[in-house]
Design a protein around this motif. Structure first.
Motif, PDB file in Angstrom:
ATOM      1  N   GLU A 148       0.853  -1.183   0.000  1.00 33.11           N
ATOM      2  CA  GLU A 148       0.000   0.000   0.000  1.00 33.11           C
ATOM      3  C   GLU A 148       0.890   1.234   0.000  1.00 33.11           C
ATOM      4  N   TYR A 149       0.322   2.323  -0.463  1.00 31.44           N
ATOM      5  CA  TYR A 149       1.056   3.595  -0.512  1.00 31.44           C
ATOM      6  C   TYR A 149       1.528   4.018   0.878  1.00 31.44           C
ATOM      7  N   ARG A 150       0.736   3.699   1.909  1.00 32.18           N
ATOM      8  CA  ARG A 150       1.127   4.207   3.231  1.00 32.18           C
ATOM      9  C   ARG A 150       2.446   3.617   3.714  1.00 32.18           C
ATOM     10  N   VAL A 196       5.177   6.336   2.609  1.00 31.63           N
ATOM     11  CA  VAL A 196       5.011   7.779   2.840  1.00 31.63           C
ATOM     12  C   VAL A 196       6.175   8.439   3.555  1.00 31.63           C
ATOM     13  N   ASN A 197       7.003   7.680   4.273  1.00 29.87           N
ATOM     14  CA  ASN A 197       8.109   8.326   4.988  1.00 29.87           C
ATOM     15  C   ASN A 197       9.430   8.275   4.236  1.00 29.87           C
TER      16      ASN A 197
END
Lengths: 229, 298
Positions: B270-272, B275-276
């Motif tokens: 997933e994209y999450r 994110v960092n």
């Protein structure tokens, strides 16, 4: 404008605040920051408000939406606007698989590409995709309209009921019982209207689209096939 | 479900942070796979030396004097670094197979997680954050790595059933999905001389690719062959000494997101998970197409 920091305040706080908005409200403009791909952002909203999500979202953003206008300033994960009832969802980027699945109403606009199963089992929603849609899109789609400015992937409209599909580019293959149909005056008008409402004015002309629909052989009971049911 | 993360670095300046970045990505994928977690990391290859990563349910007993016992068995120095239930054994590359054979005699209960020039695999049952802490994954350096969080469907929640699976030197594979013809493919691969540690479907996918590579196929061709010979749902991410590949089955219901910048290529279920990462705001982000092979090699 209500600004909500999802990173700091969390998903449940956001969605319960949005669910508390019933009927008419003074808090009509919402901005969600730091979405960072979280799931179920602004799912289940039932109020005429405007929500802008500043970034990309995870699964099921704007699911079951009623009335609200939800803008995603990024890309959306799987199942965006799933089972939308009414309102508008506009995605600046791409949408992952099964965008607008089972949607019963409202307008879903995807300014990038949508991946597989876009509009699967849709029941009245309108979907405008500025880019391409992936394989198995509009599978068993029952009613509503899909307008695609780009290309469609494999098995478009497989086992289609009465949804209408307009594609400007190529279609890799048609699914079972999906056929190309003639564009009549009423269809040019539908396309023109959807291009305007789907923020795609000037990107395409109605006469560039081809129409696809059900051959109505698969879902119509036929006594000769009784043994197969 | 299951979660996959992967990172292939183009910028050597990030190599000291590979473990930290992968660990953050792995923990973000906890709710896709809280049963067990694992990571394969490539780095620290030294000329003429190879590495065996081994695992024991009883490390106090099995790892005591293991380096000295192996030294006696193969006649070459062996360096050992114990990390919880795993130990990394560094020894001359030419003796890697001899050491592996000796290990089965010296410590019959020890399992080999990986073997090769630069690969190390650590995997255990438990929450990803606990597995990462146990092996101090965040401190690891390297050029590329793959991680997996498991929600078991096809076989038991055990250390050996956790991913990544390694079935060839410097090769590994992680999987989100389930294979439906794995028993038949396993029988065929056994006939061709491949060996298996588990009844797990993913191990069959890994061995299938390893067998192709052993037969002289390129990584790209080996991944292409999974599309015709493996039945079921899969998003695979594979690692080799030099590269990192991705393939999804033609139905592609198992999610996958990729991001590429000048500094790295990253994979997340997933994209999450992404994110960092540094510069993610300006990365090229896309979903790998169904039935399409992607790979990056240096």
């Amino acid at each position: 404008m209500q600004t909500f920091d999802l990173g700091a305040e969390g998903l449940r706080a956001l969605n319960s605040s949005l669910h508390a908005l019933k009927g008419q409200t003074n808090m009509t403009a919402w901005e969600v920051i730091n979405p960072k791909g979280a799931h179920a952002i602004a799912a289940g909203v039932d109020a005429p408000v405007e929500i802008t999500v500043r970034g990309s979202t995870g699964y099921y953003c704007a699911g079951m939406n009623k009335q609200a206008t939800i803008r995603i300033k990024g890309s959306a994960g799987p199942g965006v606007a799933e089972n939308m009832m009414s309102g508008t969802v506009i995605i600046d980027g791409d949408a992952s698989q099964y965008a607008g699945a089972t949607g019963r109403g409202g307008l879903l606009v995807i300014k990038g590409n949508a991946s597989s199963r876009c509009g699967i089992s849709m029941k009245g929603i309108e979907i405008v995709v500025h880019g391409n849609i992936g394989h198995m899109s509009c599978f068993m789609a029952q009613s509503g309209t899909v307008l695609v400015l780009g290309n469609a992937g494999e098995a478009l409209g497989d086992s289609l009921y009465e949804a209408r599909i307009f594609v400007r580019g190529s279609v890799k293959s048609l699914g079972a019982d999906c056929i190309e149909k003639e564009m009549r005056d009423e269809h040019f008008q539908i396309v023109e209207d959807l291009l305007r409402r789907g923020e795609a004015d000037g990107k395409a002309r109605p006469e560039e689209f081809r129409r696809y629909g059900s051959a109505r052989k698969l879902y119509t009971f036929n006594i000769d096939n009784a043994a197969a049911y | 479900m299951c979660g996959i993360v992967g990172l292939f670095l183009k910028d050597p300046k990030l190599e000291s942070q590979l473990g930290a970045m992968l660990t953050d990505m792995l923990i973000t994928m906890t709710d896709r796979g809280p049963d067990s977690a694992g990571i394969a990391i490539y780095g620290g290859a030294k000329d003429g030396l190879g590495k065996l990563t081994v695992q024991s349910a009883n490390p106090g007993r099995d790892f005591r004097n293991l380096d000295a016992d192996l030294h006696d068995a193969i006649g070459q120095p062996v360096a050992m670094l114990v990390k919880s239930t795993h130990a990394v054994l560094e020894l001359p590359l030419a003796q890697l197979e001899a050491a592996r054979a000796a290990l089965t005699q010296l410590r019959p209960e020890v399992k080999v997680m990986s073997a090769g020039d630069s690969i190390e695999i650590f995997k255990e049952v438990g929450l990803p954050k606990d597995v990462a802490a146990r092996f101090d994954l965040a401190k690891m350096k390297g050029t590329h790595g793959i991680g997996h969080t498991r929600m078991a469907t096809e076989s038991a929640v055990t250390t050996m059933g956790a991913h990544p699976f390694s079935t060839g030197a410097d090769q590994c594979l992680v999987h989100n999905g389930s294979l439906s013809n794995h028993n038949g493919v396993r029988r065929e691969l056994k006939r061709l001389g491949m060996t298996f540690e588990t009844e797990n479907d993913t191990e069959v996918g890994a061995a299938f690719i390893s067998h192709k590579l052993q037969s002289g196929e390129t990584l790209g061709n080996a991944l292409e062959a999974t599309l015709t010979d493996l039945d079921g749902f899969f998003t695979f991410v594979v690692g080799t000494k030099n590269g990192f590949g991705v393939v999804r089955d033609p139905i592609a219901c198992k999610p996958a997101v990729m991001a590429e910048t000048d500094q790295y290529v990253a994979f997340g279920s997933e994209y999450r998970a992404l994110v960092n990462l540094p510069g993610i705001e300006d990365a090229r982000i896309w979903e790998p197409e169904p039935a399409t092979v992607y790979f990056w090699e240096r």
